[in-house]
Design a protein around this motif. Structure first.
Motif, PDB file in Angstrom:
ATOM      1  N   UNK A 101     -15.553 134.659  -7.682  1.00 50.88           N
ATOM      2  CA  UNK A 101     -16.140 134.880  -6.357  1.00 50.88           C
ATOM      3  C   UNK A 101     -15.105 134.599  -5.286  1.00 50.88           C
ATOM      4  N   UNK A 102     -15.435 133.667  -4.406  1.00 52.92           N
ATOM      5  CA  UNK A 102     -14.517 133.311  -3.321  1.00 52.92           C
ATOM      6  C   UNK A 102     -13.641 132.125  -3.681  1.00 52.92           C
ATOM      7  N   UNK A 103     -13.815 131.574  -4.864  1.00 53.10           N
ATOM      8  CA  UNK A 103     -13.068 130.373  -5.265  1.00 53.10           C
ATOM      9  C   UNK A 103     -11.937 130.711  -6.227  1.00 53.10           C
ATOM     10  N   UNK A 104     -10.906 129.901  -6.176  1.00 55.84           N
ATOM     11  CA  UNK A 104      -9.851 129.953  -7.182  1.00 55.84           C
ATOM     12  C   UNK A 104     -10.044 128.729  -8.057  1.00 55.84           C
ATOM     13  N   UNK A 105     -10.196 128.983  -9.343  1.00 58.83           N
ATOM     14  CA  UNK A 105     -10.424 127.923 -10.317  1.00 58.83           C
ATOM     15  C   UNK A 105      -9.126 127.682 -11.070  1.00 58.83           C
ATOM     16  N   UNK A 106      -8.722 126.428 -11.117  1.00 59.96           N
ATOM     17  CA  UNK A 106      -7.517 126.046 -11.841  1.00 59.96           C
ATOM     18  C   UNK A 106      -7.907 125.284 -13.099  1.00 59.96           C
ATOM     19  N   UNK A 107      -7.155 125.497 -14.155  1.00 59.35           N
ATOM     20  CA  UNK A 107      -7.396 124.762 -15.395  1.00 59.35           C
ATOM     21  C   UNK A 107      -6.058 124.461 -16.065  1.00 59.35           C
ATOM     22  N   UNK A 108      -6.072 123.422 -16.872  1.00 56.49           N
ATOM     23  CA  UNK A 108      -4.882 123.037 -17.615  1.00 56.49           C
ATOM     24  C   UNK A 108      -4.563 124.128 -18.636  1.00 56.49           C
ATOM     25  N   UNK A 109      -3.301 124.371 -18.856  1.00 56.36           N
ATOM     26  CA  UNK A 109      -2.860 125.302 -19.889  1.00 56.36           C
ATOM     27  C   UNK A 109      -2.542 124.457 -21.128  1.00 56.36           C
ATOM     28  N   UNK A 110      -3.562 124.257 -21.944  1.00 53.16           N
ATOM     29  CA  UNK A 110      -3.441 123.349 -23.078  1.00 53.16           C
ATOM     30  C   UNK A 110      -2.317 123.712 -24.052  1.00 53.16           C
ATOM     31  N   UNK A 111      -2.088 124.990 -24.358  1.00 52.61           N
ATOM     32  CA  UNK A 111      -0.967 125.300 -25.256  1.00 52.61           C
ATOM     33  C   UNK A 111       0.386 124.845 -24.693  1.00 52.61           C
ATOM     34  N   UNK A 112       0.572 124.973 -23.386  1.00 55.64           N
ATOM     35  CA  UNK A 112       1.835 124.532 -22.778  1.00 55.64           C
ATOM     36  C   UNK A 112       1.954 123.012 -22.834  1.00 55.64           C
ATOM     37  N   UNK A 113       0.864 122.314 -22.557  1.00 50.90           N
ATOM     38  CA  UNK A 113       0.896 120.849 -22.610  1.00 50.90           C
ATOM     39  C   UNK A 113       1.122 120.367 -24.041  1.00 50.90           C
ATOM     40  N   UNK A 114       0.469 121.019 -25.001  1.00 49.74           N
ATOM     41  CA  UNK A 114       0.700 120.679 -26.411  1.00 49.74           C
ATOM     42  C   UNK A 114       2.138 120.978 -26.807  1.00 49.74           C
ATOM     43  N   UNK A 115       2.655 122.079 -26.312  1.00 51.98           N
ATOM     44  CA  UNK A 115       4.043 122.437 -26.601  1.00 51.98           C
ATOM     45  C   UNK A 115       5.022 121.414 -26.056  1.00 51.98           C
TER      46      UNK A 115
END
Length: 118
Positions: free
Chosen positions: A68-82
């Motif tokens: 919608x009008x929001x930008x949702x951010x989330x952790x990139x778990x594969x990068x953090x695991x890497x």
């Protein structure tokens, strides 16, 4: 993850607010959080928050999507695991007791099991 990617990730995490954002998003889970909610949690202006989020996204540690009008951010778990794997890749060198504290720190995570072996 190669050395250059690790250096970029560590550079992004070397700033207090960005480290706190990543930890917040890891806690938020795969659904992530709206940019405004992250800003409120960090008690930071939207312009500063945008700068930090952009830096983390460029480093590949977080991702964004529009809802919608929001930008949702989330952790990139594969990068953090890497990144963790990069650090621990050569840790024990035949001495598994060296890595045991790091493995124990992850004991909160249940291993993913596959029905393929059942």
């Amino acid at each position: 993850m190669n050395e250059q990617q690790a250096l970029t990730a560590f550079a992004a995490l070397s700033q207090e607010t960005r480290l706190r954002i990543v930890r917040l998003l890891v806690t938020a889970g795969p659904d992530g959080m709206a940019a405004g909610a992250i800003g409120e949690a960090m008690d930071a202006s939207s312009s500063r928050m945008s700068f930090h989020l952009s830096h983390l996204e460029h480093a590949g540690l977080i991702g964004s999507r529009r809802e919608g009008r929001s930008i949702i951010y989330s952790a990139t778990y594969p990068a953090l695991s890497g990144l963790v794997e990069f650090l621990m890749r050569d840790c024990c060198q035949g001495h598994p007791e060296v890595c045991q504290p790091a493995v124990a720190a992850l004991s909160c995570c249940d291993p993913i099991t596959s029905d393929a072996h059942a």
